[in-house]
Design an enzyme around this catalytic site. Structure first.
Site, PDB file in Angstrom:
ATOM      1  N   TYR A 190       0.846  -1.203   0.000  1.00  0.00           N
ATOM      2  CA  TYR A 190       0.000   0.000   0.000  1.00  0.00           C
ATOM      3  C   TYR A 190       0.881   1.252   0.000  1.00  0.00           C
ATOM      4  O   TYR A 190       0.600   2.229  -0.687  1.00  0.00           O
ATOM      5  CB  TYR A 190      -0.930   0.032   1.221  1.00  0.00           C
ATOM      6  CG  TYR A 190      -1.894  -1.138   1.280  1.00  0.00           C
ATOM      7  CD1 TYR A 190      -2.760  -1.401   0.222  1.00  0.00           C
ATOM      8  CD2 TYR A 190      -1.938  -1.979   2.383  1.00  0.00           C
ATOM      9  CE1 TYR A 190      -3.635  -2.481   0.258  1.00  0.00           C
ATOM     10  CE2 TYR A 190      -2.817  -3.058   2.435  1.00  0.00           C
ATOM     11  CZ  TYR A 190      -3.653  -3.310   1.373  1.00  0.00           C
ATOM     12  OH  TYR A 190      -4.505  -4.374   1.422  1.00  0.00           O
ATOM     13  N   GLU A 207     -10.287 -12.113   6.716  1.00  0.00           N
ATOM     14  CA  GLU A 207      -9.789 -12.617   5.439  1.00  0.00           C
ATOM     15  C   GLU A 207     -10.916 -12.822   4.428  1.00  0.00           C
ATOM     16  O   GLU A 207     -10.713 -12.654   3.229  1.00  0.00           O
ATOM     17  CB  GLU A 207      -9.050 -13.950   5.641  1.00  0.00           C
ATOM     18  CG  GLU A 207      -7.879 -13.906   6.617  1.00  0.00           C
ATOM     19  CD  GLU A 207      -6.683 -13.136   6.086  1.00  0.00           C
ATOM     20  OE1 GLU A 207      -6.684 -12.766   4.892  1.00  0.00           O
ATOM     21  OE2 GLU A 207      -5.749 -12.888   6.868  1.00  0.00           O
ATOM     22  N   GLU A 228      -4.869 -13.505   0.481  1.00  0.00           N
ATOM     23  CA  GLU A 228      -5.957 -13.540   1.475  1.00  0.00           C
ATOM     24  C   GLU A 228      -6.919 -14.692   1.211  1.00  0.00           C
ATOM     25  O   GLU A 228      -7.298 -15.422   2.136  1.00  0.00           O
ATOM     26  CB  GLU A 228      -6.769 -12.228   1.488  1.00  0.00           C
ATOM     27  CG  GLU A 228      -5.996 -10.920   1.498  1.00  0.00           C
ATOM     28  CD  GLU A 228      -5.132 -10.691   2.720  1.00  0.00           C
ATOM     29  OE1 GLU A 228      -4.941 -11.621   3.512  1.00  0.00           O
ATOM     30  OE2 GLU A 228      -4.631  -9.561   2.870  1.00  0.00           O
TER      31      GLU A 228
HETATM   32 FE   FE2 Z   1      -3.183  -9.093   4.017  1.00  0.00          FE
HETATM   33 FE   FE2 Z   2      -4.430 -12.087   5.292  1.00  0.00          FE
END
Ligand code: FE2
Ligand code: FE2
Length: 337
Positions: free
Chosen positions: A123, A180, A212
């Site tokens: 990010y 998740e 994820e």
């Molecule tokens: Fe993550």
């Molecule tokens: Fe994760």
């Protein structure tokens, strides 16, 4: 801390180590896995290792400027929220790991922690390229809905993490299934909806979503099911698990509807969001061995978008020209759990 925490020659055999409760000898032996899925997921996570610098973000600023005002707001508020999820998950996992007994499960969690840090780094790399990193990371101060979603997620994480019983550990695992499997999903879908307009963000999210959904979600679904199998979990605790995912759906839809109402963009409706989140929540419930309790509908367009991007072959060819080794990795069967 007692020395036996690190080394206990009188501890239990490696193959007897349960996820909750017991006293391990202290060795991590990948050749003796009580569960097998743990070492499979470890191998999968390792094989899928990627680094933010592999994603081409050189045009991100130019592309971002060309978005409409609403699209820019969605982009910023999505990354502001997703970045919180990964920051929180790193800390939560470190805490959850302390509750666990089986050393191989703990090793898999260690690798997951590394991957969540990698997501945080991604990010930062992306938003730095976009030129709005400070603004996005500070949005929680000004946006009440964003702040509220983060707070509610933090509350769910904090609820059972100090637990000393298998029931509390199970509920703590439930918080991670929600993170998740629910809290990321509309965010992923928004970025895929913007798609080709912001290829840097799209490709970064593609890698994050693969971690994820293909590795972390199955890991925690297996942890949940195994804790339940290895302990006598009360009906009350199972009822609380249902309540937690109902809260998760509410948290996800509250923020989703706020974004849509404040910054409408093409292709998104409240009904579509509801169907998408209900379908995902039902799928997560089935994955952890519980019953689907939400209204069922056909797979939505947003779900198809997310699924399509789980296939790493879809990443633009220019990416692979400079990253041949990653292309080879994509041939792994990532759904074999
Ligand atoms: Fe993550
Ligand atoms: Fe994760």
């Amino acid at each position: 801390m007692k020395a036996t925490h690190y080394y206990n020659p009188n501890g239990e055999e490696i193959l007897d180590e349960k996820i909750f409760g017991g006293s391990p000898t202290g060795f991590v032996d990948f050749n003796r896995s009580k569960y097998q899925w743990d070492s499979n997921i470890y191998d999968l996570m390792n094989a899928n290792t990627w680094f933010p610098s592999e994603v081409n973000t050189s045009s991100e600023k130019k592309n971002f400027v060309n978005l409409t005002e609403n699209e820019q707001a969605i982009y910023k508020l999505t990354f502001a929220q997703l970045s919180f999820n990964d920051s929180a998950q790193e800390e939560y996992l470190s805490d959850f790991r302390r509750l666990a007994n089986n050393r191989l499960i703990k090793s898999v969690l260690s690798l997951q922690i590394m991957q969540e840090v990698n997501h945080s780094k991604s990010y930062a790399v992306l938003l730095d390229a976009c030129g709005n990193s400070d603004e996005v990371f500070n949005l929680y101060k000004y946006d009440d809905a964003l702040n509220r979603k983060n707070l509610r997620i933090a509350e769910q994480f904090a609820s059972y993490i100090d637990g000393t019983t298998s029931d509390e550990m199970l509920l703590s695992a439930m918080a991670s299934v929600n993170l998740e499997g629910v809290y990321f999903l509309l965010g992923f879908a928004y970025i895929y909806t913007l798609g080709d307009k912001v290829p840097g963000a799209r490709d970064m999210i593609q890698f994050i979503a693969r971690d994820e959904l293909n590795a972390h979600l199955p890991l925690f679904a297996n942890i949940f099911k195994t804790i339940r199998k290895e302990n006598s979990i009360s009906t009350k605790t199972i009822d609380k698990s249902y309540k937690m995912i109902q809260d998760a759906v509410d948290i996800e839809l509250e923020y989703g509807k706020y974004l849509l109402k404040s910054y409408p963009i093409m292709g998104l409706t409240e009904e579509l969001m509801e169907k998408t989140v209900y379908n995902y929540a039902n799928d997560r419930l089935e994955k952890i061995g519980l019953d689907a309790i939400f209204e069922k509908s056909k797979t939505t367009y947003l779900q198809d978008l997310v699924t399509k991007h789980l296939n790493i072959n879809d990443i633009k060819s220019n990416f692979f020209e400079s990253n041949v080794s990653n292309y080879a990795k994509s041939s792994l069967d990532i759904n074999d759990f």
